[in-house]
Design an enzyme around this catalytic site. Structure first.
Site, PDB file in Angstrom:
ATOM      1  N   THR A   1       0.834  -1.202   0.000  1.00 31.86           N
ATOM      2  CA  THR A   1       0.000   0.000   0.000  1.00 31.86           C
ATOM      3  C   THR A   1       0.864   1.246   0.000  1.00 31.86           C
ATOM      4  OG1 THR A   1      -1.730  -1.127   1.245  1.00 31.86           O
ATOM      5  CG2 THR A   1      -1.701   1.283   1.369  1.00 31.86           C
TER       6      THR A   1
ATOM      7  N   VAL B   1     -11.039  -7.259   1.142  1.00 29.78           N
ATOM      8  CA  VAL B   1     -10.613  -5.923   1.554  1.00 29.78           C
ATOM      9  C   VAL B   1      -9.592  -6.061   2.665  1.00 29.78           C
ATOM     10  CG1 VAL B   1     -11.335  -3.698   2.496  1.00 29.78           C
ATOM     11  CG2 VAL B   1     -12.864  -4.944   0.953  1.00 29.78           C
TER      12      VAL B   1
ATOM     13  N   GLY C   1      -2.813  -6.981   5.181  1.00 31.35           N
ATOM     14  CA  GLY C   1      -3.959  -6.336   5.808  1.00 31.35           C
ATOM     15  C   GLY C   1      -4.694  -7.197   6.801  1.00 31.35           C
TER      16      GLY C   1
END
Length: 318
Positions: A152, A181, A206
């Site tokens: 990211t 997600v 994540g």
């Protein structure tokens, strides 16, 4: 001298850091600067984990996540699983002005972007499609894990008037399941900022980062009196150890932080590059290494490393 600053994850953010630093030095706002920084990364096709040219999910679709937060008001906007939008971060920032419906996902996020006139493009470049096809072939030929890459771009900015902002953008985990997600659009996990204290942004796996809400934890510790470096080291290393002990595994964690005086810090459990600029120091790329004593070791990047990086990201694909 008026204090301003910006810090962002990975080498890929450096050109954006240069852009943001120019805006901030000229008196620009924290929000404009962080958006410009992220947009620079989103538009560059050779960065495989963000925006245009980002690697797709297992079905060959590029699903992007992004977020924006204003440190003065705590206003936040986010998108997840958005398709065919060149600048997901700009959509997230627009949503931050909405009190309701400020976090949109999938088709709803994409429709919002279309109706609001954001630039729509096919985000799957020929280069990214080839990489996806190669990974599919490799998976069929061996027991290769499908997942690779989750870098990211996350940034924090401090303007001369004391206002702060943060933003993130990613195409997520390569070969992820449709609809997956990560932490990047989630407040407190992928990002957090409070202009009275400071901000932080995360990159890494994540699914594990969101277990610890590490961006918020770093800001909380800065509010309690720790420097950004102390807060980052404490949050990252202690939670990584806890997660390993209690969950049995721990993915990659890397976080950047900056307080409202322009002091910054970085902590990571893998080798990690980042870019930073302040009113006192020109934009620079640095590399961080995890340390056994829980004090991250940071050093300048070498030209040899930079040259190898450029060759690697632009290498021809058969």
């Amino acid at each position: 001298m008026t204090m301003w600053g910006t810090i962002a994850t990975w080498r890929m953010a450096h050109d954006g850091v240069v852009d943001a630093s120019r805006q901030l030095a000229a008196g620009g706002t924290a929000g404009d600067a962080v958006e410009a920084l992220i947009k620079r990364v989103e538009a560059y096709e050779y960065y495989k984990s963000v925006g245009y040219g980002g690697l797709p999910n297992e079905e060959g679709e590029v699903e992007m996540d992004a977020a924006f937060m204003d440190g003065d008001t705590f206003a936040q906007g986010a998108v997840a699983g958005i398709h065919n939008v060149l600048h997901a971060v700009s959509v997230a920032r627009a949503l931050s002005h909405e009190h309701y419906n400020s976090f949109r996902v999938g088709a709803g996020a994409t429709k919002y972007a279309q109706l609001q006139g954001f630039e729509m493009v096919n985000m799957l470049t020929p280069r990214a499609k080839k990489l996806w096809q190669q990974r599919l072939a490799a998976m069929r030929a061996s027991d290769l894990s499908p997942y690779d890459g989750h870098d990211t771009v996350g940034a924090v900015t401090l303007a001369g008037n004391g206002s702060m902002a943060t933003a993130t953008s990613t195409s997520g985990l390569f070969m992820k399941k449709a609809g997956r997600v990560g932490d990047s659009p989630l407040s407190g996990s992928g990002f957090y900022v409070d202009s009275a204290v400071g901000g932080a942004a995360a990159t890494g796996l994540g699914e594990d980062l969101m277990k610890g809400c590490l961006s918020y934890e770093i800001v909380r510790q800065m509010a309690a009196g720790k420097t950004p470096q102390e807060a980052a080291d404490q949050a990252v290393y202690s939670f990584a150890e806890t997660l390993q002990a209690r969950y049995g595994k721990c993915g990659e964690f890397s976080l950047v932080a900056m307080n409202n005086r322009g002091e910054w810090g970085v902590a990571t459990n893998v080798e990690f590059t980042f870019s930073v600029a302040t009113a006192d120091a020109a934009p620079q790329i640095l590399i961080a290494h995890p340390a056994a004593d829980h004090q991250t070791r940071i050093e300048p990047i070498t030209q040899e490393w930079l040259d190898a990086y450029e060759r690697r990201i632009k290498a021809p694909i058969d």
